[in-house]
Motif scaffolding. Sequence first.
Motif, PDB file in Angstrom:
ATOM      1  N   ALA A 149       0.857  -1.196   0.000  1.00  0.00           N
ATOM      2  CA  ALA A 149       0.000   0.000   0.000  1.00  0.00           C
ATOM      3  C   ALA A 149       0.887   1.237   0.000  1.00  0.00           C
ATOM      4  O   ALA A 149       1.769   1.395   0.836  1.00  0.00           O
ATOM      5  CB  ALA A 149      -0.909  -0.006   1.210  1.00  0.00           C
ATOM      6  N   SER A 150       0.657   2.120  -0.965  1.00  0.00           N
ATOM      7  CA  SER A 150       1.417   3.368  -1.034  1.00  0.00           C
ATOM      8  C   SER A 150       0.637   4.365  -1.875  1.00  0.00           C
ATOM      9  O   SER A 150      -0.381   4.034  -2.474  1.00  0.00           O
ATOM     10  CB  SER A 150       2.798   3.133  -1.654  1.00  0.00           C
ATOM     11  OG  SER A 150       2.646   2.744  -3.010  1.00  0.00           O
ATOM     12  N   GLY A 151       1.124   5.598  -1.891  1.00  0.00           N
ATOM     13  CA  GLY A 151       0.490   6.614  -2.730  1.00  0.00           C
ATOM     14  C   GLY A 151      -0.389   7.562  -1.936  1.00  0.00           C
ATOM     15  O   GLY A 151      -0.276   7.662  -0.725  1.00  0.00           O
ATOM     16  N   THR A 152      -1.246   8.253  -2.634  1.00  0.00           N
ATOM     17  CA  THR A 152      -2.106   9.258  -2.009  1.00  0.00           C
ATOM     18  C   THR A 152      -3.569   8.969  -2.300  1.00  0.00           C
ATOM     19  O   THR A 152      -3.901   8.253  -3.249  1.00  0.00           O
ATOM     20  CB  THR A 152      -1.779  10.672  -2.542  1.00  0.00           C
ATOM     21  OG1 THR A 152      -2.065  10.708  -3.938  1.00  0.00           O
ATOM     22  CG2 THR A 152      -0.333  11.047  -2.308  1.00  0.00           C
ATOM     23  N   GLU A 153      -4.414   9.547  -1.481  1.00  0.00           N
ATOM     24  CA  GLU A 153      -5.856   9.512  -1.701  1.00  0.00           C
ATOM     25  C   GLU A 153      -6.324  10.952  -1.781  1.00  0.00           C
ATOM     26  O   GLU A 153      -5.898  11.783  -0.979  1.00  0.00           O
ATOM     27  CB  GLU A 153      -6.591   8.861  -0.533  1.00  0.00           C
ATOM     28  CG  GLU A 153      -6.370   7.389  -0.380  1.00  0.00           C
ATOM     29  CD  GLU A 153      -7.111   6.859   0.838  1.00  0.00           C
ATOM     30  OE1 GLU A 153      -7.812   5.857   0.684  1.00  0.00           O
ATOM     31  OE2 GLU A 153      -6.980   7.458   1.922  1.00  0.00           O
ATOM     32  N   THR A 154      -7.182  11.235  -2.700  1.00  0.00           N
ATOM     33  CA  THR A 154      -7.739  12.576  -2.809  1.00  0.00           C
ATOM     34  C   THR A 154      -9.239  12.455  -3.012  1.00  0.00           C
ATOM     35  O   THR A 154      -9.692  11.802  -3.948  1.00  0.00           O
ATOM     36  CB  THR A 154      -7.115  13.349  -3.998  1.00  0.00           C
ATOM     37  OG1 THR A 154      -5.701  13.357  -3.844  1.00  0.00           O
ATOM     38  CG2 THR A 154      -7.633  14.771  -4.041  1.00  0.00           C
ATOM     39  N   TYR A 155      -9.984  13.069  -2.110  1.00  0.00           N
ATOM     40  CA  TYR A 155     -11.440  13.081  -2.211  1.00  0.00           C
ATOM     41  C   TYR A 155     -11.884  14.499  -2.531  1.00  0.00           C
ATOM     42  O   TYR A 155     -11.262  15.468  -2.098  1.00  0.00           O
ATOM     43  CB  TYR A 155     -12.079  12.646  -0.891  1.00  0.00           C
ATOM     44  CG  TYR A 155     -11.726  11.238  -0.488  1.00  0.00           C
ATOM     45  CD1 TYR A 155     -12.463  10.163  -0.956  1.00  0.00           C
ATOM     46  CD2 TYR A 155     -10.648  10.982   0.348  1.00  0.00           C
ATOM     47  CE1 TYR A 155     -12.142   8.861  -0.597  1.00  0.00           C
ATOM     48  CE2 TYR A 155     -10.318   9.694   0.718  1.00  0.00           C
ATOM     49  CZ  TYR A 155     -11.074   8.645   0.242  1.00  0.00           C
ATOM     50  OH  TYR A 155     -10.754   7.363   0.599  1.00  0.00           O
ATOM     51  N   TYR A 156     -12.944  14.628  -3.259  1.00  0.00           N
ATOM     52  CA  TYR A 156     -13.477  15.947  -3.565  1.00  0.00           C
ATOM     53  C   TYR A 156     -14.983  15.863  -3.699  1.00  0.00           C
ATOM     54  O   TYR A 156     -15.546  14.799  -3.910  1.00  0.00           O
ATOM     55  CB  TYR A 156     -12.849  16.511  -4.848  1.00  0.00           C
ATOM     56  CG  TYR A 156     -13.122  15.678  -6.082  1.00  0.00           C
ATOM     57  CD1 TYR A 156     -14.230  15.949  -6.890  1.00  0.00           C
ATOM     58  CD2 TYR A 156     -12.287  14.627  -6.429  1.00  0.00           C
ATOM     59  CE1 TYR A 156     -14.491  15.173  -8.017  1.00  0.00           C
ATOM     60  CE2 TYR A 156     -12.544  13.852  -7.555  1.00  0.00           C
ATOM     61  CZ  TYR A 156     -13.640  14.133  -8.337  1.00  0.00           C
ATOM     62  OH  TYR A 156     -13.915  13.375  -9.445  1.00  0.00           O
ATOM     63  N   THR A 157     -15.620  17.013  -3.563  1.00  0.00           N
ATOM     64  CA  THR A 157     -17.070  17.093  -3.698  1.00  0.00           C
ATOM     65  C   THR A 157     -17.403  17.437  -5.136  1.00  0.00           C
ATOM     66  O   THR A 157     -16.838  18.374  -5.696  1.00  0.00           O
ATOM     67  CB  THR A 157     -17.632  18.192  -2.776  1.00  0.00           C
ATOM     68  OG1 THR A 157     -17.254  17.884  -1.444  1.00  0.00           O
ATOM     69  CG2 THR A 157     -19.133  18.290  -2.870  1.00  0.00           C
ATOM     70  N   GLU A 158     -18.304  16.678  -5.721  1.00  0.00           N
ATOM     71  CA  GLU A 158     -18.746  16.990  -7.080  1.00  0.00           C
ATOM     72  C   GLU A 158     -19.785  18.094  -7.020  1.00  0.00           C
ATOM     73  O   GLU A 158     -20.742  18.015  -6.269  1.00  0.00           O
ATOM     74  CB  GLU A 158     -19.329  15.749  -7.751  1.00  0.00           C
ATOM     75  CG  GLU A 158     -18.278  14.722  -8.091  1.00  0.00           C
ATOM     76  CD  GLU A 158     -18.834  13.594  -8.937  1.00  0.00           C
ATOM     77  OE1 GLU A 158     -19.798  13.820  -9.679  1.00  0.00           O
ATOM     78  OE2 GLU A 158     -18.282  12.495  -8.840  1.00  0.00           O
ATOM     79  N   LYS A 159     -19.576  19.104  -7.799  1.00  0.00           N
ATOM     80  CA  LYS A 159     -20.517  20.215  -7.901  1.00  0.00           C
ATOM     81  C   LYS A 159     -20.762  20.479  -9.378  1.00  0.00           C
ATOM     82  O   LYS A 159     -20.237  19.788 -10.239  1.00  0.00           O
ATOM     83  CB  LYS A 159     -19.957  21.467  -7.224  1.00  0.00           C
ATOM     84  CG  LYS A 159     -19.861  21.333  -5.719  1.00  0.00           C
ATOM     85  CD  LYS A 159     -19.516  22.649  -5.104  1.00  0.00           C
ATOM     86  CE  LYS A 159     -19.540  22.533  -3.583  1.00  0.00           C
ATOM     87  NZ  LYS A 159     -19.269  23.794  -2.954  1.00  0.00           N
TER      88      LYS A 159
END
Length: 168
Positions: A149-159
């Motif tokens: 497991a490695s790397g990044t997570e990016t969450y965003y709100t859809e608008k």
Amino acid sequence: YSSYLQAGTWEKATGAITKLQITHQALETQIILTTSTIQALTVEMQDNQIEMNVVKPSEKYNQIIVIDAGHGDHDSGTTYAGIKEKDLTLSISKAVVALLEADPNIKVYATREDDSFLQLMERTAFSNEIEPDLFVSLHINSVDKNAAASGTETYYTEKLDTRNKTFA
């Protein structure tokens, strides 16, 4: 301004300003406003008078960013070798805020500046009150016993617009 402004403290229970304090020290006059909600202050000189207006941050600033340092106080987040996520996110938050504050076109707010804890609802209420153009919540996740497991997570709100996805 000591000849124009009387020193003292005035409190009222209604409106945006709940407390006004004026002090004089040497050649400096200090005015401290306490507000019931997060506000911005505009100050203008008109006809030899100082006009101060309390406004919503979005009425004063063109670009507003809220930086949220995840976890805090009793909620340490993930830990590794004695390092706590709450400490890393706070350190990163302070560095990001300092970088962004160097740009005069950006107003930055931080949900926490110390090892305090805010509930999720408090974090969102804080941000919603400010009405920022961007909200960034910092977290550092881990997966026990999974070296792959490695790397990044990016969450965003859809608008309706694509700025959140573009920024993510």
